[in-house]
Design a protein around this motif. Structure first.
Motif, short mmCIF file in Angstrom:
data_model
loop_
_atom_site.label_atom_id
_atom_site.label_comp_id
_atom_site.label_asym_id
_atom_site.label_seq_id
_atom_site.Cartn_x
_atom_site.Cartn_y
_atom_site.Cartn_z
N LEU A 34 31.41 -34.37 -0.07
CA LEU A 34 30.70 -34.57 1.19
C LEU A 34 29.66 -33.55 1.43
O LEU A 34 28.81 -33.53 1.80
CB LEU A 34 31.96 -34.77 2.29
CG LEU A 34 31.34 -34.89 3.89
CD1 LEU A 34 30.48 -36.05 3.93
CD2 LEU A 34 32.42 -34.78 4.87
N PHE A 35 30.42 -31.96 1.23
CA PHE A 35 29.54 -30.88 1.25
C PHE A 35 28.32 -30.97 0.41
O PHE A 35 27.06 -30.74 0.87
CB PHE A 35 30.17 -29.80 0.81
CG PHE A 35 29.55 -28.52 0.90
CD1 PHE A 35 29.15 -27.86 2.33
CD2 PHE A 35 28.90 -27.80 -0.37
CE1 PHE A 35 28.42 -26.85 1.88
CE2 PHE A 35 28.44 -26.85 -0.59
CZ PHE A 35 28.09 -26.22 0.87
N PHE A 36 28.32 -31.58 -0.82
CA PHE A 36 27.19 -31.66 -1.60
C PHE A 36 26.24 -32.78 -1.02
O PHE A 36 24.91 -32.50 -1.22
CB PHE A 36 27.65 -32.39 -3.03
CG PHE A 36 26.64 -32.84 -3.88
CD1 PHE A 36 25.82 -31.89 -4.65
CD2 PHE A 36 26.42 -34.14 -4.16
CE1 PHE A 36 24.88 -32.22 -5.33
CE2 PHE A 36 25.27 -34.53 -4.83
CZ PHE A 36 24.50 -33.58 -5.63
N TRP A 37 26.71 -33.82 -0.68
CA TRP A 37 25.75 -34.95 0.00
C TRP A 37 25.12 -34.50 1.24
O TRP A 37 24.09 -34.66 1.62
CB TRP A 37 26.43 -36.36 0.31
CG TRP A 37 26.73 -37.19 -0.99
CD1 TRP A 37 27.72 -37.35 -1.54
CD2 TRP A 37 25.57 -37.68 -1.68
NE1 TRP A 37 27.70 -37.97 -2.84
CE2 TRP A 37 26.36 -38.29 -3.05
CE3 TRP A 37 24.42 -37.83 -1.93
CZ2 TRP A 37 25.79 -38.86 -3.95
CZ3 TRP A 37 23.76 -38.28 -2.82
CH2 TRP A 37 24.58 -38.95 -4.00
N GLN A 38 25.72 -33.79 2.01
CA GLN A 38 25.38 -33.14 3.34
C GLN A 38 24.21 -32.20 3.08
O GLN A 38 23.14 -32.13 3.59
CB GLN A 38 26.53 -32.30 4.01
CG GLN A 38 27.37 -33.60 4.94
CD GLN A 38 28.16 -33.07 5.69
OE1 GLN A 38 28.47 -31.59 5.69
NE2 GLN A 38 28.84 -33.61 6.44
N THR A 39 24.52 -31.23 1.82
CA THR A 39 23.56 -30.40 1.73
C THR A 39 22.26 -31.01 0.96
O THR A 39 21.15 -30.52 1.17
CB THR A 39 24.06 -29.44 0.38
OG1 THR A 39 25.26 -28.77 1.10
CG2 THR A 39 23.07 -28.08 0.00
N PHE A 41 20.43 -32.36 3.77
CA PHE A 41 19.78 -31.45 4.47
C PHE A 41 18.48 -30.88 3.74
O PHE A 41 17.52 -30.51 4.61
CB PHE A 41 20.71 -30.26 5.08
CG PHE A 41 20.35 -29.02 5.88
CD1 PHE A 41 19.71 -29.51 6.87
CD2 PHE A 41 20.05 -27.93 5.12
CE1 PHE A 41 19.34 -28.49 7.94
CE2 PHE A 41 19.37 -26.95 6.09
CZ PHE A 41 19.29 -27.18 7.25
N GLY A 42 18.60 -30.56 2.51
CA GLY A 42 17.52 -30.34 1.87
C GLY A 42 16.40 -31.26 1.68
O GLY A 42 15.08 -30.73 1.99
N LEU A 43 16.77 -32.58 1.87
CA LEU A 43 15.65 -33.63 1.75
C LEU A 43 15.08 -33.54 2.95
O LEU A 43 13.82 -33.67 3.37
CB LEU A 43 16.31 -34.89 1.18
CG LEU A 43 15.48 -36.18 1.39
CD1 LEU A 43 14.39 -36.16 0.25
CD2 LEU A 43 16.27 -37.56 1.23
N LEU A 44 15.83 -33.36 4.07
CA LEU A 44 15.26 -33.32 5.20
C LEU A 44 14.23 -32.38 5.41
O LEU A 44 13.31 -32.29 6.26
CB LEU A 44 16.35 -33.20 6.55
CG LEU A 44 15.98 -33.23 8.00
CD1 LEU A 44 15.36 -34.52 8.35
CD2 LEU A 44 16.96 -33.00 8.99
#
Length: 166
Positions: free
Chosen positions: A12-17, A20-23
């Motif tokens: 979950l941390f990977f996908w959120q990061t 967030f980076g993509l955003l």
């Protein structure tokens, strides 16, 4: 905080990061430049407005100085006109006084001439009356003296003696 650490998931941390980076990438790519451009445009607009306000303030000071200068000139011109009007008034009064004095002198001279003329006429009239009275008196005296023949001859002799002497 402990609960967060217990429920921590690496996926979950990977996908959120990643999201967030993509955003951040999308924001940097599409939104960051327009936002910065809008902020810079707003900053330039504020600077231009301040400069325009400063220019307007300077122009207002110039206009105020010009209006004060015009007001001083108008006051000076008004004072000049009032001074000129006073001088004209004084000159007119002086001229009127001189003219009145000249007219008075002229009338006085005319009156004196009229008085002198009347005086001469009166003296001439008196002389004429005296001459008439003298002739009347002489006529009466002569009539009385000539009433007698001796007196007449004596008068003729006296007159002839006076003529020869002259």
């Amino acid at each position: 905080m402990e609960k967060l650490l217990e429920e921590f998931s690496l996926g979950l941390f990977f996908w959120q990061t990643l999201l967030f980076g993509l955003l951040l990438f999308l924001l940097w790519r599409f939104a960051w430049k327009p936002i910065l451009k809008a902020v810079n445009d707003r900053e330039d607009g504020i600077k231009d407005a301040l400069a325009a306000a400063e220019d307007a303030k300077k122009e207002m000071q110039n206009v105020t100085a010009d209006s004060e200068k015009l007001l001083k000139e108008a006051r000076a011109e008004r004072e000049s006109m009032l001074k000129e009007a006073r001088e004209i008034k004084e000159k007119m009064v002086s001229d009127a006084q001189e003219q009145a004095k000249a007219e008075g002198d002229k009338m006085l001279k005319q009156a004196q001439a009229a008085i002198e003329s009347e005086k001469k006429a009166a003296v001439a009239d008196i002389k004429a009356q005296v001459a008439t009275l003298s002739v009347d008196i002489a006529e009466k005296v002569i009539k009385e003296e000539l009433s007698d023949k001796k007196k007449q001859l004596k008068l003729v002799d006296d007159m002839l003696g006076d003529i020869k002497l002259n």
